[in-house]
Motif scaffolding. Structure first.
Motif, short mmCIF file in Angstrom:
data_model
loop_
_atom_site.label_atom_id
_atom_site.label_comp_id
_atom_site.label_asym_id
_atom_site.label_seq_id
_atom_site.Cartn_x
_atom_site.Cartn_y
_atom_site.Cartn_z
N LYS A 130 0.83 -1.21 0.00
CA LYS A 130 0.00 0.00 0.00
C LYS A 130 0.87 1.26 0.00
CE LYS A 130 -3.79 -0.14 0.01
NZ LYS A 130 -4.72 -0.32 -1.14
N SER A 133 2.14 1.81 -3.48
CA SER A 133 1.13 2.38 -4.39
C SER A 133 0.92 3.87 -4.10
CB SER A 133 -0.19 1.61 -4.25
OG SER A 133 -0.70 1.72 -2.93
N ASN A 136 3.84 5.74 -5.55
CA ASN A 136 3.76 5.85 -7.00
C ASN A 136 2.74 6.91 -7.43
OD1 ASN A 136 5.72 3.94 -7.54
ND2 ASN A 136 4.26 2.25 -7.62
N LYS A 137 1.58 6.95 -6.74
CA LYS A 137 0.57 7.97 -7.09
C LYS A 137 1.09 9.37 -6.81
CE LYS A 137 -3.45 5.00 -6.32
NZ LYS A 137 -4.67 4.77 -5.50
#
Length: 393
Positions: A130, A133, A136-137
């Motif tokens: 998590k 992610s 990365n966002k």
């Protein structure tokens, strides 16, 4: 040391430990790819892909908890015949340091070690995924902001017609409507984006260090998690496998004895327990076999589709016959380098595309411009069908 693949002793080789550690990530990639292929025909599976981390974490939670409770090993370690044992070092009182004469005694896992093992195997990888992610966002958002500017400063149609005053009013209203929770979420995301690279680098560095020390026989712990829990991974003996099967049967018999209620309820609960036991017992081999069969079928059908969709290669068609010389046309000279019109060696050779015969450019241009035909075959032609040759034939 590097080629201890024969399975001698109780200490697993580096290759066995590496394979057991990489199996969950490989299994996740295969399951994600399989569900993605199924989602092309069944859109319902897109919901599973939207919650990929939660779905895989829940699946591994069930498998790891069952495997640790019954076999004292993780899901992947049981496939390689490995077991987890608590490290108990026996040291004499007058010799505080462990020498080569002392031994390390291994015993079964305790309850808190099983729980913490599940945390290290399932919970921590889930949070790491998590965080990855979120990182990365946030990185994509910063890249997009560097290219297009921040989202609040982007123009829209209202900005052009309001002449700037409307844009200020709209930005003020947006800032007023922004909630505290949204601002806090953005701050947390920025903190994660700033800290995650260091955390990830530290985790990978410690993992590499323990793996290198394990490869050099400098430590018996393959990872930091095993060192924190005080657990060694050992090869399972035949007696341990027999003890494991007997322990599983005893646990299940006790669970069946705890069933309460009328006979039909006991029968229903017993059937559910039998189904759950069968699913858990064959989950390891069944999951690996299902992924293997799916990949084999995908390869089979993909190769068949490629054969069907591949264009059929036909042999090249034979060249068309050479154009015939007309009876009333100009005869061809014996020397191929001589122009049929002027009977001299060709200068600036040019070809008539409808017939393929070569002439001097000045001769053929005057002839076609006057008679509108090829002088040899008498086929209709225009000056646009004359092509200059840069290599005389």
């Amino acid at each position: 040391m590097l080629f201890q693949v024969g399975g001698q002793g109780t200490r697993p080789t580096f290759f066995e430990m590496a394979a057991a550690q990489q199996l969950p990530s490989s299994l996740r990639a295969a399951l994600t790819y399989s569900i993605g292929v199924l989602a092309l025909r069944r859109p319902f599976f897109h919901k599973v892909l939207d919650y990929e981390d939660e779905f895989f974490a829940l699946l591994m939670l069930v498998l790891e908890a069952h495997s640790l409770q019954t076999t004292d090993a993780s899901f992947s370690e049981t496939l390689y015949g490995l077991r987890r044992r608590t490290v108990q070092i026996r040291v004499k009182k007058d010799r505080p340091r462990l020498t080569s004469n002392e031994t390390i005694h291994h015993s079964g896992l305790e309850k808190h070690q099983r729980v913490l093992s599940v945390v290290f195997l399932v919970v921590l990888p889930y949070f790491k995924s998590k965080l990855h992610s979120v990182y990365n966002k946030e990185r994509e958002a910063r890249l997009q902001a560097s290219l297009w500017g921040p989202g609040d400063d982007r123009f829209d149609d209202v900005d052009y017609f309001d002449g700037g005053e409307g844009s200020l009013a709209s930005s003020g209203s947006l800032n007023a409507e922004t909630s505290v929770g949204t601002r806090l979420t953005k701050k947390i995301q920025k903190v994660i984006a700033a800290c995650y690279p260091w955390v990830h680098a530290t985790s990978e560095g410690l993992s590499f260090t323990y793996q290198l020390l394990y490869l050099l026989d400098a430590t018996g712990f393959y990872s930091l998690g095993l060192h924190v829990l005080g657990i060694h991974v050992c090869r399972a003996t035949g007696q341990e496998l027999m003890d494991t099967s007997s322990r599983i049967s005893k646990i299940r018999s006790r669970e069946r004895e705890r069933l309460r209620g009328p006979p039909w309820l006991k029968a229903l609960q017993g059937a559910l327990l039998s189904c759950s036991y069968a699913v858990l017992d064959y989950a390891q081999t069944g999951l690996i076999a299902a992924v293997f069969i799916f990949k084999m079928m995908e390869w089979w059908y993909q190769s068949a589709e490629e054969r069907m969709s591949a264009p059929t290669v036909y042999p090249p068609p034979p060249p068309p016959p050479a154009p015939k010389v007309a009876k009333e046309g100009i005869p061809l000279p014996a020397d191929r380098t001589v122009c049929p019109l002027c009977s001299q060696k060709r200068a600036n050779p040019s070809v008539v595309t409808i017939s393929g015969f070569v002439f001097c450019y000045a001769c053929i241009f005057k002839y076609i411009n006057q008679y509108k035909r090829c002088p040899v075959t008498l086929m209709p032609a225009t000056v646009d069908q004359i092509r200059r040759l840069f290599h005389d034939v």
